[in-house]
Design an enzyme around this catalytic site. Structure first.
Site, PDB file in Angstrom:
ATOM      1  CG  LEU A 142      -1.759   1.318   1.559  1.00 30.32           C
ATOM      2  CD1 LEU A 142      -2.538   1.665   0.437  1.00 30.32           C
ATOM      3  CD2 LEU A 142      -2.637   1.235   2.938  1.00 30.32           C
ATOM      4  CE1 TYR A 145      -1.564   0.626  -7.490  1.00 26.07           C
ATOM      5  CE2 TYR A 145      -2.789   1.351  -5.620  1.00 26.07           C
ATOM      6  CZ  TYR A 145      -2.775   0.960  -6.846  1.00 26.07           C
ATOM      7  OH  TYR A 145      -3.736   1.332  -7.672  1.00 26.07           O
ATOM      8  CG  HIS A 146      -1.098   6.175  -1.366  1.00 27.13           C
ATOM      9  ND1 HIS A 146      -2.138   6.561  -1.796  1.00 27.13           N
ATOM     10  CD2 HIS A 146      -0.718   7.318  -0.484  1.00 27.13           C
ATOM     11  CE1 HIS A 146      -2.639   7.761  -1.160  1.00 27.13           C
ATOM     12  NE2 HIS A 146      -1.425   8.151  -0.448  1.00 27.13           N
ATOM     13  CG  HIS A 147       4.596   7.388  -1.609  1.00 27.41           C
ATOM     14  ND1 HIS A 147       4.556   8.521  -1.235  1.00 27.41           N
ATOM     15  CD2 HIS A 147       4.838   6.776  -0.366  1.00 27.41           C
ATOM     16  CE1 HIS A 147       4.565   8.985  -0.130  1.00 27.41           C
ATOM     17  NE2 HIS A 147       4.949   7.971   0.569  1.00 27.41           N
ATOM     18  CB  VAL A 150      -0.545  10.102  -5.203  1.00 29.58           C
ATOM     19  CG1 VAL A 150      -0.613  11.463  -4.950  1.00 29.58           C
ATOM     20  CG2 VAL A 150      -1.714   9.129  -4.279  1.00 29.58           C
TER      21      VAL A 150
END
Length: 267
Positions: A142, A145-147, A150
């Protein structure tokens, strides 16, 4: 759609007034694809860093982490206050639909500077992961992947000034204001009550629900000619926010709700 007369009701600082948003948007239109280079470099450094640190002792880095988290907390707090004031102005003068479809968030007073600062900040925020790697903490899917996603989506969307951006950015600023404040306090050795961590993750989940909702409304109102966007952008936004919703919900369950495994007592 533009919100007329907005500048008459909001006070600006000099640097916000002087900010050249046209040049910023033009630069992003020409350079947004560099976000792929940043993402690839980030991924390579993350996994190479983990390999490098595997036989080595973890680093402390308490002071640098405090300073890093505190600086991002201050930035996010100011960004949340400034973009939030602009969004409240549009909500009170134009209503909810206007707050989603109005493109003036990208070139309006106050918000134009903080919109650009937001998308640019997604590159240095990748530095969060360096502390995890160097301190040999658990790096979950998470997080990285989030970094990456975004960063890619923010740069991809800013160049086209798509509808919904005001909500996306203001929500993220607000959540990060609490999140980085929490990180700074923890890094400084302060005891933070567990409910505060629960509140942060809950706010992240609420942000993802709102992200999906805004994306759906942009699609609906785009058909009526009110919202400026494209089908591909809405598709990526919906997939991104849905994936975040699933991942953050799973994180919430695993961290706060999952029963602890029973241990067998030995005599």
């Amino acid at each position: 759609m533009e919100m007329n007369g907005t500048e008459l009701h909001l006070s600006e600082y000099g640097f916000e007034r002087r900010f050249d948003e046209r040049g910023a948007i033009r630069w992003m239109q020409e350079n947004w694809s560099k976000s792929f280079m940043f993402s690839a470099l980030y991924a390579a450094l993350v996994f190479a860093g983990q390999h490098y640190m595997k036989p080595r002792p973890k680093m402390n880095l308490r002071l640098p982490l405090v300073l890093w988290s505190l600086s991002l907390a201050v930035f996010s707090i100011i960004g949340a206050v400034r973009t939030g004031s602009y969004m409240l102005h549009i909500l009170s003068h134009g209503g909810f639909r206007q707050s989603i479809c109005d493109q003036s968030f990208y070139n309006g007073p106050i918000s134009k500077f903080w919109a650009y600062a937001f998308v640019l900040s997604k590159a240095p925020e990748l530095g969060d992961t360096a502390f995890i790697v160097l301190r040999k903490q658990k790096l979950i899917f998470l997080h990285w992947y989030h970094h990456i996603t975004v960063l890619l989506y923010s740069w991809y969307s800013y160049k086209d000034m798509v509808a919904g951006g005001g909500w996306f950015m203001t929500m993220n600023y607000t959540v990060h204001a609490f999140m980085y404040s929490y990180y700074a306090a923890r890094a400084a050795g302060l005891r933070v009550p567990r409910p505060f961590a629960v509140l942060i993750t809950s706010s992240q989940i609420a942000q993802m629900v709102m992200g999906v909702t805004v994306s759906a409304l942009v699609y609906r109102w785009m058909q009526q000619g009110d919202c400026h966007s494209r089908l591909d952008n809405i598709t990526w936004a919906t997939l991104m926010y849905l994936s975040y919703l699933l991942l953050f919900s799973n994180f919430f369950y695993q961290t706060y709700l999952r029963p602890l495994p029973k241990t067998t007592k030995t005599q």
